[in-house]
Design an enzyme around this catalytic site. Structure first.
Site, PDB file in Angstrom:
ATOM      1  N   CYS A 112      29.263  38.928  34.409  1.00 46.86           N
ATOM      2  CA  CYS A 112      28.763  39.922  35.358  1.00 46.86           C
ATOM      3  C   CYS A 112      27.491  40.557  34.803  1.00 46.86           C
ATOM      4  O   CYS A 112      27.479  41.057  33.669  1.00 46.86           O
ATOM      5  CB  CYS A 112      29.828  40.984  35.591  1.00 46.86           C
ATOM      6  SG  CYS A 112      29.294  42.326  36.671  1.00 46.86           S
ATOM      7  N   CYS A 165      28.248  44.495  34.022  1.00 40.93           N
ATOM      8  CA  CYS A 165      29.122  45.000  32.952  1.00 40.93           C
ATOM      9  C   CYS A 165      29.441  43.989  31.862  1.00 40.93           C
ATOM     10  O   CYS A 165      30.056  44.346  30.860  1.00 40.93           O
ATOM     11  CB  CYS A 165      30.407  45.563  33.537  1.00 40.93           C
ATOM     12  SG  CYS A 165      31.556  44.307  34.149  1.00 40.93           S
ATOM     13  N   CYS A 224      33.762  41.893  40.812  1.00 44.09           N
ATOM     14  CA  CYS A 224      34.041  41.920  39.381  1.00 44.09           C
ATOM     15  C   CYS A 224      35.184  42.897  39.124  1.00 44.09           C
ATOM     16  O   CYS A 224      35.131  44.044  39.566  1.00 44.09           O
ATOM     17  CB  CYS A 224      32.794  42.330  38.613  1.00 44.09           C
ATOM     18  SG  CYS A 224      33.090  42.556  36.842  1.00 44.09           S
ATOM     19  N   CYS A 245      33.874  46.123  36.893  1.00 45.56           N
ATOM     20  CA  CYS A 245      33.043  47.242  37.366  1.00 45.56           C
ATOM     21  C   CYS A 245      33.009  47.356  38.892  1.00 45.56           C
ATOM     22  O   CYS A 245      32.278  48.176  39.425  1.00 45.56           O
ATOM     23  CB  CYS A 245      31.622  47.111  36.824  1.00 45.56           C
ATOM     24  SG  CYS A 245      30.733  45.656  37.419  1.00 45.56           S
ATOM     25  N   CYS A 299      31.306  31.217  46.133  1.00 45.32           N
ATOM     26  CA  CYS A 299      29.879  31.229  46.456  1.00 45.32           C
ATOM     27  C   CYS A 299      29.325  32.553  45.923  1.00 45.32           C
ATOM     28  O   CYS A 299      29.579  33.610  46.490  1.00 45.32           O
ATOM     29  CB  CYS A 299      29.734  31.117  47.971  1.00 45.32           C
ATOM     30  SG  CYS A 299      28.055  31.060  48.555  1.00 45.32           S
TER      31      CYS A 299
END
Length: 136
Positions: A49, A52, A98, A101, A123
Site C-alpha cells: 500500500c 501505509c 487496504c 489504513c 483490478c
C-alpha cells in the site's frame, strides 16, 4: 494475522500523498486506464500500500488482463485487504481496501473466465501501490 491500523487525519494524508494518490486512496477515485506505472510491469517483487506500507500482492499472482490496470488473482494475505460492497455509479461491485489504513485500492471481479487459480481479478490502481523488486 490482522494488520495494525494506521490512523491519520485527512490533512496528514493530503500532506503525505500527491494529488492523484490522495484522490484514489482517500477519495476512492480511479486512475485513467493504461496510465499507471504498474499496469504492464513484469518485475518480480512485493506490492504494498502506497499510503501505509502493508503488503498487498506478490508478483507471482499478477497477470495480464488487458483491462488497463494491474490485475492480481489473489492478495498475498486475505487479512491484508478488506472487501466492501460498492453501490456507486449505478453498479454493484466489490471494492478492495487496504486493511492497514482503509485506503481504496480498486475492485475485485469474479467469473470473467481468466485462466487463474481463483477466477478472480483484483483490478488495482497503480497509484495505490509501491513495488519492492525481489533481489536477484
Amino acid at each position: 494475522m490482522s494488520q495494525p491500523k494506521t490512523v491519520k487525519s485527512e490533512e496528514q494524508w493530503r500532506a503525505e500523498l500527491d494529488p492523484l494518490a490522495y484522490a484514489v486512496l482517500r477519495e476512492s477515485a480511479t486512475e485513467r486506464p493504461y496510465t499507471g506505472e504498474y499496469t504492464d510491469t513484469t518485475t518480480e517483487g512485493v506490492y504494498s500500500c502506497r499510503a501505509c506500507g502493508v503488503e498487498l500482492f506478490r508478483s507471482q499472482t499478477k497477470f495480464a488482463s488487458h483491462c488497463g490496470w494491474p490485475s492480481f488473482y489473489a492478495p498475498s494475505e486475505s487479512d491484508n485487504v478488506t472487501l466492501i460492497t460498492d453501490r456507486t455509479l449505478g453498479m454493484v461491485r466489490i471494492e478492495v481496501r487496504c486493511a492497514g489504513c482503509d485506503s481504496h485500492l480498486g475492485h475485485v471481479f469474479e467469473g470473467e473466465g481468466y485462466p487463474t487459480p481463483t477466477d478472480q481479478r483484483y483490478c488495482i490502481n497503480s497509484v495505490s501501490l509501491t513495488l519492492a523488486p525481489t533481489a536477484g
